[in-house]
Design a protein around this motif. Structure first.
Motif, mmCIF file in Angstrom:
data_model
loop_
_atom_site.group_PDB
_atom_site.id
_atom_site.type_symbol
_atom_site.label_atom_id
_atom_site.label_comp_id
_atom_site.label_asym_id
_atom_site.label_seq_id
_atom_site.Cartn_x
_atom_site.Cartn_y
_atom_site.Cartn_z
ATOM 1 N N TYR A 7 0.809 -1.229 0.000
ATOM 2 C CA TYR A 7 0.000 0.000 0.000
ATOM 3 C C TYR A 7 0.838 1.273 0.000
ATOM 4 C CZ TYR A 7 -3.840 -3.173 0.894
ATOM 5 O OH TYR A 7 -4.750 -4.182 0.783
ATOM 6 N N ASN A 8 2.155 1.105 -0.223
ATOM 7 C CA ASN A 8 3.057 2.252 -0.296
ATOM 8 C C ASN A 8 2.961 3.149 0.944
ATOM 9 O OD1 ASN A 8 5.030 3.784 -1.450
ATOM 10 N ND2 ASN A 8 3.601 5.070 -2.622
ATOM 11 N N LYS A 9 3.119 2.528 2.084
ATOM 12 C CA LYS A 9 3.036 3.270 3.356
ATOM 13 C C LYS A 9 4.423 3.385 3.984
ATOM 14 C CE LYS A 9 -1.101 3.994 3.227
ATOM 15 N NZ LYS A 9 -1.461 5.367 3.074
ATOM 16 N N ASN A 10 4.494 4.253 4.977
ATOM 17 C CA ASN A 10 5.744 4.446 5.705
ATOM 18 C C ASN A 10 6.075 3.192 6.525
ATOM 19 O OD1 ASN A 10 7.827 5.348 7.295
ATOM 20 N ND2 ASN A 10 6.857 7.296 7.797
ATOM 21 N N LYS A 11 7.266 2.649 6.323
ATOM 22 C CA LYS A 11 7.634 1.411 7.028
ATOM 23 C C LYS A 11 7.833 1.637 8.535
ATOM 24 C CE LYS A 11 9.917 -0.685 3.067
ATOM 25 N NZ LYS A 11 10.252 0.516 2.262
ATOM 26 N N LEU A 12 7.976 2.902 8.914
ATOM 27 C CA LEU A 12 8.136 3.184 10.343
ATOM 28 C C LEU A 12 6.897 2.784 11.136
ATOM 29 C CD1 LEU A 12 9.858 6.684 10.229
ATOM 30 C CD2 LEU A 12 10.845 4.575 11.060
ATOM 31 N N LEU A 13 5.755 2.659 10.445
ATOM 32 C CA LEU A 13 4.524 2.221 11.127
ATOM 33 C C LEU A 13 4.719 0.859 11.785
ATOM 34 C CD1 LEU A 13 1.927 3.195 8.370
ATOM 35 C CD2 LEU A 13 2.149 4.282 10.596
ATOM 36 N N LEU A 14 5.597 0.047 11.190
ATOM 37 C CA LEU A 14 5.827 -1.305 11.715
ATOM 38 C C LEU A 14 6.557 -1.289 13.059
ATOM 39 C CD1 LEU A 14 6.954 -3.034 8.410
ATOM 40 C CD2 LEU A 14 4.780 -3.328 9.560
ATOM 41 N N MET A 15 7.169 -0.148 13.385
ATOM 42 C CA MET A 15 7.859 -0.078 14.666
ATOM 43 C C MET A 15 6.891 -0.164 15.841
ATOM 44 S SD MET A 15 11.036 -0.106 14.125
ATOM 45 C CE MET A 15 11.683 0.284 15.739
ATOM 46 N N SER A 16 5.581 -0.079 15.546
ATOM 47 C CA SER A 16 4.589 -0.269 16.618
ATOM 48 C C SER A 16 4.718 -1.673 17.210
ATOM 49 C CB SER A 16 3.183 -0.030 16.097
ATOM 50 O OG SER A 16 2.978 -0.804 14.948
ATOM 51 N N TYR A 17 5.392 -2.576 16.491
ATOM 52 C CA TYR A 17 5.670 -3.914 17.030
ATOM 53 C C TYR A 17 6.437 -3.797 18.355
ATOM 54 C CZ TYR A 17 7.975 -8.400 17.637
ATOM 55 O OH TYR A 17 8.443 -9.573 18.177
ATOM 56 N N LEU A 18 7.369 -2.843 18.420
ATOM 57 C CA LEU A 18 8.138 -2.646 19.655
ATOM 58 C C LEU A 18 7.505 -1.587 20.555
ATOM 59 C CD1 LEU A 18 11.742 -2.609 18.139
ATOM 60 C CD2 LEU A 18 10.754 -4.412 19.505
ATOM 61 N N ILE A 19 6.901 -0.571 19.907
ATOM 62 C CA ILE A 19 6.424 0.577 20.700
ATOM 63 C C ILE A 19 5.214 0.210 21.559
ATOM 64 C CG2 ILE A 19 5.414 2.882 20.515
ATOM 65 C CD1 ILE A 19 7.154 3.385 18.112
ATOM 66 N N ILE A 20 4.250 -0.509 20.982
ATOM 67 C CA ILE A 20 3.010 -0.784 21.734
ATOM 68 C C ILE A 20 3.269 -1.658 22.978
ATOM 69 C CG2 ILE A 20 0.760 -1.965 21.592
ATOM 70 C CD1 ILE A 20 0.331 -0.481 18.980
ATOM 71 N N PRO A 21 4.061 -2.741 22.879
ATOM 72 C CA PRO A 21 4.360 -3.455 24.130
ATOM 73 C C PRO A 21 5.070 -2.577 25.168
ATOM 74 C CG PRO A 21 5.006 -4.772 22.252
ATOM 75 C CD PRO A 21 4.615 -3.436 21.722
ATOM 76 N N THR A 22 5.934 -1.656 24.690
ATOM 77 C CA THR A 22 6.620 -0.761 25.636
ATOM 78 C C THR A 22 5.628 0.184 26.300
ATOM 79 O OG1 THR A 22 8.445 -0.816 24.056
ATOM 80 C CG2 THR A 22 8.656 0.708 25.870
ATOM 81 N N ILE A 23 4.686 0.710 25.500
ATOM 82 C CA ILE A 23 3.660 1.595 26.071
ATOM 83 C C ILE A 23 2.867 0.836 27.142
ATOM 84 C CG2 ILE A 23 1.441 2.701 25.541
ATOM 85 C CD1 ILE A 23 2.616 3.734 22.971
ATOM 86 N N LEU A 24 2.480 -0.393 26.805
ATOM 87 C CA LEU A 24 1.708 -1.192 27.771
ATOM 88 C C LEU A 24 2.506 -1.468 29.045
ATOM 89 C CD1 LEU A 24 -0.067 -3.758 25.424
ATOM 90 C CD2 LEU A 24 -1.044 -1.761 26.552
ATOM 91 N N PHE A 25 3.826 -1.583 28.874
ATOM 92 C CA PHE A 25 4.677 -1.815 30.039
ATOM 93 C C PHE A 25 4.648 -0.608 30.986
ATOM 94 C CE2 PHE A 25 8.854 -1.161 32.027
ATOM 95 C CZ PHE A 25 8.958 -2.317 32.772
ATOM 96 N N PHE A 26 4.578 0.599 30.384
ATOM 97 C CA PHE A 26 4.644 1.811 31.204
ATOM 98 C C PHE A 26 3.288 2.245 31.756
ATOM 99 C CE2 PHE A 26 8.670 2.626 28.803
ATOM 100 C CZ PHE A 26 9.492 2.535 29.908
ATOM 101 N N ILE A 27 2.194 1.663 31.231
ATOM 102 C CA ILE A 27 0.860 2.062 31.727
ATOM 103 C C ILE A 27 0.661 1.517 33.150
ATOM 104 C CG2 ILE A 27 -1.609 1.636 31.454
ATOM 105 C CD1 ILE A 27 -1.259 1.953 28.489
#
Lengths: 129, 387
Positions: free
Chosen positions: B367-387
């Motif tokens: 879909y010709n999107k920004n590949k940085l979106l895939l970094m949510s693989y690491l970011i979302i678990p980290t966010i959940l860790f800090f909640i």
């Protein structure tokens, strides 16, 4: 602007880096001292290399406390965040009474002489850590 | 001994960096597989030089095959390459100098903010929100974040599948889709594009190198942001930059994080990438005194300069040699070797995780999107860790 100058810049920075490495090695090499010299009054606070045997190990809050001893005296040591590999080697050194070397900063903690260990040299166990 | 370590690291790194999508994290697992830590138990400068030189020479597959690693993929965002490597070289060189000068600032920032969990949570949340709102097709961007984030939560937070999910997932999300795309992309690469000397000015080069190092110092404080993610901030301004300045700022970011990550590991015993994490675990990185830090900085400057010099001088020959190697065969070999290595390090069931993460990682390409979106693989678990 840069064109062919880029080679000159790279050569200059390489030479500067090399000079820095040589100067660091030449002037900041830690001296090797005996534990007995450190437990004497008014020993100078700085980084040394010290040999000894490990005794009384204890881990609290991810910090390793132990004593390093030679034939005459012992000194308290502290090592922050030890990895499992280091713990294993230290236990081995303690159990088999191996002589090890440490690179550590000597300082007075509430008036008591103490070593803050940076690096272990486990020569007898086939490696350094 | 230190010079032997440095030159061996440079030598190995130079060739390993030429392998398409061969990330230093995969290399670290390869080190474990071949027990290299018995040979080099505490040779930090070997591993350090290797990481630096690999980062520099990984530009070659990026420019020739368009295959990026997770770290340098931002370099190809919206870029139309020429084969002039001068902006990259200058970015690496001045970035290394500024990262050394900014090391005290990083030390201060890390002490002040590394335990400030609300701040870290807000930054991560802001990055994800920014990535979604920046995209023209927000629902699709949100969907990619959701898929990658869910994969991160079930593998990293709950270890739902098995205990070593990071390597197959990162490979499947970032490296494999790019390799497969490059494999089926029949448009012949840049072999016929002539090298165009780009106009470089001294002042902008310094300014953008400085910004790259500054962003690295800030981003490195926050967990789950890899060197690739450290390029989020500069890429937000990419519309305002010329392409040359974009290359300078991104390559400066890329090189600065290496010094910062090693410094962080030695002083604070914290790691942000798998490579450093494994070195820490194996005891290859020892605690640093002030003279050790000074030596690390000089080694960094020396290795960056000498690697850039070799790279700059040998680049025309490298192009000729590599253009003779069949691209398809090379890419197939890289894919097969990487998958076999992952199976060797983890287990056979990793194939399932690789396929699953590959299907998610391929979405931004389709879909010709920004590949940085895939970094949510690491970011979302980290966010959940800090909640």
């Amino acid at each position: 602007m840069f064109g062919c100058d880029i080679k000159k810049i790279l050569i200059f920075t390489s030479a500067f880096g090399l000079l820095g490495i040589i100067l660091c090695i030449a002037f900041f090499e830690s001296s090797e001292v005996l534990i007995s010299a450190l437990v004497m009054p008014n020993a100078k606070e700085r980084v040394y290399i010290i040999s000894g045997n490990i005794k009384n190990t204890e881990i609290k809050s991810n910090t390793l406390f132990f004593s390093l001893c030679d034939s005459f005296s012992c000194i308290d040591c502290v090592y922050f965040n030890p990895s499992s590999g280091i713990n294993e080697k230290i236990e081995n050194s303690k159990n088999y009474n191996h002589l090890i070397k440490v690179k550590a900063r000597f300082e007075y903690y509430y008036g008591r002489p103490e070593l803050v260990v940076y690096k272990f040299y486990f020569k007898d166990q086939g490696g350094f850590s | 001994m230190i010079f032997f370590d440095i030159f061996l690291g440079i030598f190995l790194g130079f060739f390993l960096g030429l392998i398409p999508s061969f990330h230093i994290n995969i290399l670290a697992y390869l080190f474990i597989a071949v027990n290299i830590f018995l040979l080099f138990p505490d040779n930090i400068y070997f591993f350090f030089s290797l990481a630096i030189t690999m980062t520099i020479t990984s530009l070659v597959p990026l420019l020739l095959f368009n295959t990026a690693t997770v770290d340098n993929f931002s370099l190809i965002l919206g870029q139309n390459h020429t084969k002039d490597i001068t902006p990259y070289i200058l970015g690496f060189l001045f970035g290394s100098i500024f990262s050394i000068l900014l090391l005290p600032l990083f030390y201060l920032l890390f002490i002040l903010f590394s335990d400030f969990y609300i701040f870290i949570f807000l930054i991560l949340f802001a990055i994800l929100t920014f990535l979604v709102f920046r995209d023209a097709d927000r629902p699709l961007a949100l969907l990619i974040i959701f898929f990658a984030g869910t994969l991160g939560v079930i593998t990293l937070k709950y270890n739902f599948f098995f205990s070593e999910p990071l390597l197959p997932c990162i490979f499947g999300l970032f490296a494999l889709p790019v390799l497969v795309e490059s494999l089926f992309n029949k448009t012949e690469s840049k072999g016929d594009i002539k090298s165009v000397q780009e106009m470089m000015c001294f002042k902008p080069t310094l300014i953008y190198s400085f910004l790259g190092s500054l962003f690295s110092s800030i981003i490195a404080i926050i967990p789950s942001l890899s060197p690739g993610m450290a390029q989020v901030i500069p890429s937000t301004f990419s519309q305002e930059y010329s392409k040359t300045n974009h290359k300078i700022i991104l390559s400066s970011t890329l090189i600065s994080v290496i010094l910062i990550y090693f410094f962080m590991a030695a002083v604070f015993k914290k790691s942000r990438i798998g490579y450093v994490s494994i070195l820490l675990e194996k005891g290859a990185i020892f605690a640093f005194s002030f003279p050790d830090t000074l030596l690390l900085c000089f080694v960094f400057l020396f290795v960056v300069s000498i690697s850039c010099l070799f790279f700059y001088l040998s680049f025309p020959e490298l192009l000729v040699i590599i253009s003779r190697i069949p691209k398809t065969l090379t890419l197939i070999c890289v894919i097969v070797f990487s998958i076999l290595l992952i199976i060797l390090v983890t287990n056979l069931f990793s194939i399932f995780l690789i396929l699953l993460s590959f299907s998610i990682g391929y979405l931004p390409i389709v879909y010709n999107k920004n590949k940085l979106l895939l970094m949510s693989y690491l970011i979302i678990p980290t966010i959940l860790f800090f909640i």
